[in-house]
Design a protein around this motif. Structure first.
Motif: not given
Lengths: 380, 495
Positions: B124-127
């Protein structure tokens, strides 16, 4: 009760574990060796390079950590072997140094030497690193020519405690066939693991076929080397150390060690069986691609058992053939009790590190690598 | 010139490896913060522009990172291959931080680097953002541990000499980790990395401005880099100031060499260049007191009494006590199995003189003086360039703030041409730190000549030239690849 002896054995266990993980991770080298053998066109070669390219830093870091952990826990080995077997270690390092830049450089414009040269550096590292590391481990059984004299520190003109006894500085190890066979065994194993890893990680029909036929050949080569090495280990005299720290040659020492340490023997047998099962299932079960998950842990177990075999049960793990009493044992080469204790506390983080590596490895490898993906995302 | 000895070649080889390593490391440290900040802007603002901007700098980061790793592994193993006596004599202390560095930092860097590069569509973007930050944090953590190790060489603490095992042994882990020298050295090194990353980004972005292409990308990059750079450089100077205090306290010879101070005393002057001095300034910098006592080279060779009334032995006296310590060591080793009473007496003499053990190997007082000219000028290069680069970044930040930067061609040229200067400053810094420590590998404990491996001069010469060839080849290729990537540019629209 945590005694000094326990700490020494605990740290040897960690060295064994790191050694096992390192040999398992040499699948990167083994797979790279196959770049031109299995990779018949640019697509296939690119797949191989990009597949190992997402793992090579783990192998490299394990090597660095293996060195660091050895330095911290058994500094006399660091001092004696690296300073003594100078050329062997320098050669190993150089092959890894070329590997480290080759991924990043190989396909980029302006790389001066061209793509093929950098891929050949990967192939070179792929065969030389396992052979040399294997041969170096072979000397744990056959011994090296060095003398350690700690009193030298008091000699103002010549204070160096470890002195290698020949000018070949480690290259003499290849004069002993056992070390060569050991090196080849590790190399053949690395290639098998490399093929198993690629079969698992990459999706490409033609490449898969070629990998399976290559695996067959290298499995046979591995079996021959493996049997030769094991038979010799069981028959050869070994370097025993008694309670006073006196080293002597004892016939059948390693066989005795196996028999007196059934857990080590069990670990070795389980490891060997897992390696064979992983490869055989891949060879005989159509479309089977999970061989690496058997052979990988199998390699870790078997290599751990080999390290334990030479370090535990009153055995000198880095023997000197020039002066028996200079041989390195866990007790005479280790760090102080304080340092081993401090580092033992530090080591409690290792399971956490292994866990996050495993977690993200899974995240990254959910889908097999395809040419399709390489054309649409970041690649080397 | 006298023929170079084994020690000289071994030092040269280590200096070569460390010097090359330090070309790549500071950029890794600094660029990591800059591109992670850019990616954070992407996640926060949801603006694809920032993603493309971050990705471009990541590309250059990766090219640079690989060579840093390649030179780093050689550095680690050279402690064994070329400094084997050192590896045993202090391995009990020195090995620990290297192992911790591997376990804590390198795996972190390796794991998250792969996600940062290849994980855009897999996590994901945040990961992904976390992975980018963790790559940089991993690099900074590795700096913690290698600098703990290096600082221990500058100011050894938390250990005891054990004549039975013939080595120094750790007795206080936290003294090692919390060594004040280590703390300022960590900040000084990491922030010098921020400055390097900032100048690199500002310089290259200025090239785009000069070429009148990728303007939005260039100005945005400059804004992020200049903020990181100014913050980093102010912190760099603060940590440099505390480093100065530590050097004055723990390595006065290094300070005297860096100042070319032959005869010291209270109100010691600071030399700007030879012949231009600020009275009392050195005392101020070294002790935070204009009347503070700063010993000169001759004071240390001849012995002196400092302002607090502490008597410091002359070089001859230290060497004498060092010889006594070495003799007591030999006696102890010879007698410990046969005559415990006499051995105990020898042990007592050793304990009384062990502080000067390393001086026992020194042949003449002059050996105790490092290369003054080199350290003096390296120090001036470091401080002079550092100050200039701070000024440059402040001006760039101001110009961009006022929306004038795009038109200031001269400033863009200055920024572009300043890229080599930041590298020069970093190299000069390490010359001050390491050449200034000579003849010691560990200050006061072990001189380089007693630390070196027993390898032939020819072998070290061979590996030295081999490394010169390999590292230079890599550097040339890296620069060529980078130039190509820069010419291609990030290909972002100016909208």
């Amino acid at each position: 009760m945590i005694t000094y002896e326990f700490l020494q054995e605990y740290w040897w266990f960690l060295i064994s574990l790191l050694g096992g993980l390192l040999v398992f991770l040499l699948f990167v080298q083994g797979a790279n060796f196959l770049i031109f053998i299995a990779g018949k066109d640019e697509d296939q070669r690119q797949l191989i390079v990009n597949s190992t390219g997402r793992k090579w830093e783990l192998t490299f870091t394990t090597l660095v950590t293996f060195g660091g952990a050895f330095f911290a826990s058994f500094p006399l080995f660091y001092s004696t072997s690296f300073g003594g077997a100078y050329w062997v270690w320098i050669l190993i390092l150089i092959t890894f140094v070329f590997q480290a830049v080759s991924y990043e450089f190989q396909a980029k414009q302006g790389n001066l030497l061209g793509r093929t040269s950098f891929r050949w550096f990967l192939v070179m590292n792929g065969c030389l690193a396992p052979i040399l590391i294997g041969a170096a481990v072979g000397t744990f059984f056959t011994g090296s020519e060095f003398v350690v004299n700690k009193n030298a520190v008091g000699n103002i003109g010549a204070p160096v405690i470890s002195q290698w006894q020949n000018d070949l500085r480690g290259l003499e190890a290849v004069g002993n066939p056992f070390n060569v066979e050991f090196g080849l065994m590790v190399f053949f194993l690395a290639v098998c693991l490399g093929a198993l890893y690629l079969l698992n990680n990459v999706s490409h029909a033609a490449l898969e076929r070629k990998l399976r036929s290559t695996l067959k050949v290298f499995f046979l080569l591995f079996l021959v080397a493996f049997v030769a090495v094991v038979v010799q280990v069981l028959l050869m005299p070994g370097f025993a150390v008694d309670a006073e720290g006196i080293v002597s040659m004892v016939d059948g020492k390693y066989l005795t060690n196996f028999l007196e340490m059934p857990i080590v023997l069990g670990l070795f047998l389980v490891g060997a069986v897992l390696v064979v099962v992983g490869i055989v299932m891949t060879l005989f079960k159509k479309g089977y691609r999970c061989g690496i998950w058997w052979a990988g842990p199998g390699t870790v177990f078997a290599v751990m058992a080999i390290f334990m075999l030479v370090g535990y049960n009153g055995t000198a793990y880095y023997p000197s053939s020039a002066d028996l009493q200079s041989s390195l044992t866990l007790a005479n080469s280790c760090s102080s009790e304080f340092t081993l204790t401090a580092m033992a506390i530090v080591s409690l983080i290792i399971p956490f590190v292994v866990a996050y590596i495993a977690y993200f490895w899974r995240q990254m490898d959910k889908k097999s690598l395809t040419t399709e993906e390489l054309n649409h995302s970041e690649k080397y | 010139m006298d023929e170079m000895t084994l020690v000289d070649w071994s030092r040269l080889q280590f200096a070569l490896t460390a010097g090359y390593h330090w070309i790549f490391v500071p950029l890794t440290l600094g660029l990591a913060v800059i591109m992670a900040t850019m990616e954070t802007l992407y996640v926060v603002k949801r603006d694809e522009f920032w993603k493309q901007t971050a990705k471009f700098w990541m590309k250059l980061f990766g090219i640079n990172f690989a060579v840093g790793i390649a030179t780093g592994i050689i550095l680690e193993f050279e402690f064994g291959t070329n400094w084997s006596n050192y590896s045993w004599f202090v391995g009990d202390i020195f090995g620990a931080p290297l192992a911790i560095e591997g376990i804590f930092a390198f795996f972190m860097e390796a794991t998250f680097f792969a996600i940062m590069y290849f994980g855009w569509n897999k996590v994901s973007k945040k990961t992904h953002l976390v992975a980018t930050w963790l790559t940089g944090i991993g690099a900074a953590i590795s700096a913690v541990w290698i600098l703990v190790a290096n600082s221990w060489m500058q100011h050894p603490v938390g250990m005891e000499f054990n004549p039975d095992t013939v080595r120094h042994e750790m007795v206080d882990f936290w003294a090692l980790v919390l060594n004040p020298v280590a703390i300022s050295k960590f900040f000084h090194s990491v922030f010098s990395g921020w400055m390097t990353g900032a100048i690199f980004v500002i310089g290259l972005s200025s090239w785009y401005l000069l070429k009148k292409r990728e303007t939005r990308f260039a100005l945005a990059s400059i804004r992020v880099a200049a903020v990181v750079g100014v913050v980093g450089t102010v912190a760099l100077m603060a940590s440099g100031d505390s480093s100065g205090i530590h050097v004055a306290k723990y390595q006065p010879m290094k300070l005297a060499a860096a100042e070319g101070l032959q005869d010291g005393g209270p109100q010691a002057p600071f030399s700007i260049v030879p012949g231009v001095e600020v009275p009392g300034m050195l005392s101020m910098l070294a002790t935070h007191d204009f009347n503070g006592y700063v010993p000169g080279i001759n004071d240390m060779l001849n012995g002196y009494t400092d302002a607090e009334g502490n008597v410091h032995l002359s070089a001859e006296q230290k060497m004498e006590r060092g010889k006594t310590a070495l003799k007591a060591f030999n006696d102890y080793r010879a007698l410990r199995d046969t005559d415990p009473v006499k051995a105990e007496q020898a042990r007592k003499v050793l304990d009384e003189n062990v502080e000067y053990f390393g001086y026992g190997y020194i042949d003449s007082p002059q050996e105790l003086v490092p290369n003054v000219d080199l350290v003096y000028w390296a120090f001036r290069v470091m401080v002079g360039l550092g100050s200039f680069l701070l000024l440059l970044m402040v001006v760039v930040l101001w110009a961009e703030w006022k929306k004038k930067l795009e038109g200031m061609t001269w400033l863009q040229w200055v920024a572009l041409l300043s890229i080599p200067l930041v590298y020069l400053a970093g190299q000069a810094g390490w010359i001050v730190a390491e050449v200034g420590r000579q003849p010691w590998v560990i200050e006061g404990l072990l001189p380089v000549k007693a630390a070196v491996s027993s390898v032939s001069v020819a072998a070290v010469q061979t590996t030295f030239w081999l490394f010169v060839a390999i590292f230079t080849l890599f550097l040339v290729i890296e620069i060529r690849i980078m130039i190509n990537a820069i010419k291609q540019g990030p290909k972002i629209s100016n909208k």
